[in-house]
Design a protein around this motif. Sequence first.
Motif, short mmCIF file in Angstrom:
data_model
loop_
_atom_site.label_atom_id
_atom_site.label_comp_id
_atom_site.label_asym_id
_atom_site.label_seq_id
_atom_site.Cartn_x
_atom_site.Cartn_y
_atom_site.Cartn_z
N VAL A 137 0.87 -1.17 0.00
CA VAL A 137 0.00 0.00 0.00
C VAL A 137 0.91 1.22 0.00
CG1 VAL A 137 -1.78 1.28 1.22
CG2 VAL A 137 -1.81 -1.23 1.25
N LEU A 138 0.87 1.99 -1.08
CA LEU A 138 1.80 3.08 -1.25
C LEU A 138 1.10 4.43 -1.11
CD1 LEU A 138 4.73 3.87 -1.95
CD2 LEU A 138 4.06 3.85 -4.37
N GLY A 139 1.21 5.03 0.09
CA GLY A 139 0.76 6.40 0.28
C GLY A 139 1.84 7.35 -0.18
N HIS A 140 1.54 8.65 -0.16
CA HIS A 140 2.57 9.58 -0.62
C HIS A 140 2.42 10.95 0.04
CE1 HIS A 140 0.05 12.12 -3.31
NE2 HIS A 140 -0.68 11.03 -3.41
N GLU A 141 3.52 11.64 0.06
CA GLU A 141 3.61 12.99 0.61
C GLU A 141 2.61 13.92 -0.08
OE1 GLU A 141 7.17 16.29 1.32
OE2 GLU A 141 7.27 14.89 -0.37
N ARG A 142 1.99 14.80 0.69
CA ARG A 142 1.06 15.82 0.19
C ARG A 142 -0.08 15.22 -0.64
NH1 ARG A 142 6.10 18.51 -0.32
NH2 ARG A 142 6.23 18.16 -2.56
N CYS A 143 -0.63 14.12 -0.18
CA CYS A 143 -1.75 13.47 -0.86
C CYS A 143 -2.99 14.37 -0.80
CB CYS A 143 -2.05 12.12 -0.22
SG CYS A 143 -3.47 11.27 -0.91
N GLY A 144 -3.58 14.65 -1.95
CA GLY A 144 -4.74 15.53 -2.00
C GLY A 144 -5.95 14.94 -1.28
N ALA A 145 -6.18 13.63 -1.43
CA ALA A 145 -7.32 13.01 -0.77
C ALA A 145 -7.16 13.03 0.74
CB ALA A 145 -7.48 11.57 -1.26
N THR A 147 -5.31 15.22 2.38
CA THR A 147 -5.42 16.64 2.75
C THR A 147 -6.89 17.03 2.89
OG1 THR A 147 -3.35 17.18 1.62
CG2 THR A 147 -4.87 18.99 2.05
N ALA A 148 -7.73 16.53 1.98
CA ALA A 148 -9.16 16.81 2.07
C ALA A 148 -9.77 16.20 3.32
CB ALA A 148 -9.86 16.28 0.82
N ALA A 149 -9.36 14.97 3.68
CA ALA A 149 -9.85 14.34 4.90
C ALA A 149 -9.43 15.13 6.13
CB ALA A 149 -9.34 12.90 4.98
N ALA A 150 -8.20 15.63 6.11
CA ALA A 150 -7.74 16.46 7.23
C ALA A 150 -8.57 17.74 7.33
CB ALA A 150 -6.26 16.80 7.04
N ALA A 174 -7.35 10.29 9.54
CA ALA A 174 -7.00 11.66 9.91
C ALA A 174 -7.40 11.98 11.34
CB ALA A 174 -7.67 12.64 8.94
N ARG A 175 -8.57 11.54 11.74
CA ARG A 175 -9.03 11.81 13.11
C ARG A 175 -8.13 11.14 14.14
NH1 ARG A 175 -14.12 10.31 12.51
NH2 ARG A 175 -14.85 12.41 11.98
N ALA A 176 -7.61 9.96 13.81
CA ALA A 176 -6.78 9.21 14.75
C ALA A 176 -5.48 9.92 15.08
CB ALA A 176 -6.50 7.82 14.19
N VAL A 177 -4.99 10.77 14.17
CA VAL A 177 -3.70 11.44 14.40
C VAL A 177 -3.85 12.95 14.58
CG1 VAL A 177 -2.45 9.66 13.12
CG2 VAL A 177 -3.27 11.70 11.92
N ALA A 178 -5.08 13.42 14.75
CA ALA A 178 -5.32 14.86 14.81
C ALA A 178 -4.59 15.54 15.96
CB ALA A 178 -6.82 15.14 14.91
N ASP A 179 -4.36 14.82 17.05
CA ASP A 179 -3.72 15.42 18.22
C ASP A 179 -2.24 15.06 18.34
OD1 ASP A 179 -6.15 16.57 19.01
OD2 ASP A 179 -6.74 14.75 20.09
N GLN A 180 -1.70 14.38 17.35
CA GLN A 180 -0.29 14.00 17.41
C GLN A 180 0.60 15.17 17.00
OE1 GLN A 180 0.52 10.47 15.13
NE2 GLN A 180 -0.84 9.17 16.33
N PRO A 181 1.81 15.24 17.55
CA PRO A 181 2.75 16.30 17.13
C PRO A 181 3.21 16.08 15.70
CG PRO A 181 3.85 14.73 18.57
CD PRO A 181 2.39 14.37 18.59
N ASP A 183 3.45 17.23 11.46
CA ASP A 183 2.58 17.67 10.38
C ASP A 183 1.32 16.81 10.33
OD1 ASP A 183 1.82 17.32 7.24
OD2 ASP A 183 2.59 19.33 7.65
N PHE A 184 0.17 17.44 10.44
CA PHE A 184 -1.09 16.72 10.51
C PHE A 184 -1.33 15.87 9.26
CE2 PHE A 184 -6.00 17.37 10.58
CZ PHE A 184 -6.19 16.05 10.94
N VAL A 185 -1.17 16.47 8.09
CA VAL A 185 -1.44 15.75 6.85
C VAL A 185 -0.47 14.59 6.67
CG1 VAL A 185 -1.45 15.92 4.33
CG2 VAL A 185 -2.53 17.71 5.71
N ASP A 186 0.80 14.81 6.94
CA ASP A 186 1.76 13.73 6.72
C ASP A 186 1.55 12.60 7.73
OD1 ASP A 186 3.99 13.08 4.91
OD2 ASP A 186 5.11 12.83 6.78
N ASN A 187 1.20 12.94 8.97
CA ASN A 187 0.85 11.90 9.93
C ASN A 187 -0.36 11.10 9.44
OD1 ASN A 187 2.90 12.67 11.67
ND2 ASN A 187 1.58 13.91 12.98
#
Length: 233
Positions: A137-145, A147-150, A174-181, A183-187
């Motif tokens: 499963v290959l995610g990627h940096e600055r994913c638009g989808a 980013t939209a979920a965030a 996105a919700r699972a990592v919203a409070d993590q230190p 970058d929100f989107v990259d997390n």
Amino acid sequence: MCASRNAFARGRRTFLALAAAGLYSATARAVGPPPTPRVGAAQALERLKAGNAAYVKAPALCATRLLEQRAQQAAHQAPWATVLCCADSRVPPELVFGGLGLGQLFVARNAGHVPDDATLGTLEYACSMLGVALVVVLGHERCGAVTAAAAMVRDGARFPGFIGPLVEAIVPAARAVADQPGDFVDNAVRENARRTARDIATRSESIARGVAEGKVRVVAARYDLDSGRVEFL
């Protein structure tokens, strides 16, 4: 395709009959064992890592022999790895993993690599019918989808048409990592890749059985748009 891979490509010319690959009963349960992988998961993973390293070091494409490859692969296919990745035009998996040629990767793509029913069926086909042992499963940096979920989580954003349901499928990551230190989107990109891999390995009965028997491996990864490197999570 690189000359060093030509011998390997020429050697993969046998296609297992569909009946021997594992059929499905009326209750949608797979019957019969999947075909024995021609390339094991560990070996496939090392090939992908080596290919990405070559891509990062010398990204100029190797001379391809598409006419010869097309003739070799026209009657059958024998891929040795499966990649589920985002539809983003900047993340072509065959190039990211070293300029691979025809017939080597079995690829499924949609925005945000969402594991919907059609996608899971595609991956089941790769593992159960074609004997592929590795799913990436290959995610990627600055994913638009992602980013939209965030934006849905952070700002209550909404999206029209079929985009909305697609993005909503990524919102739990996105919700699972919203409070993590950090970058929100990259997390969220990393979490989404991990969750997708976990979903594939548990929601699909045939893939889950392959994982339990040590015949199939499902891994998550992140592609860096800036450096070209693939990080396996």
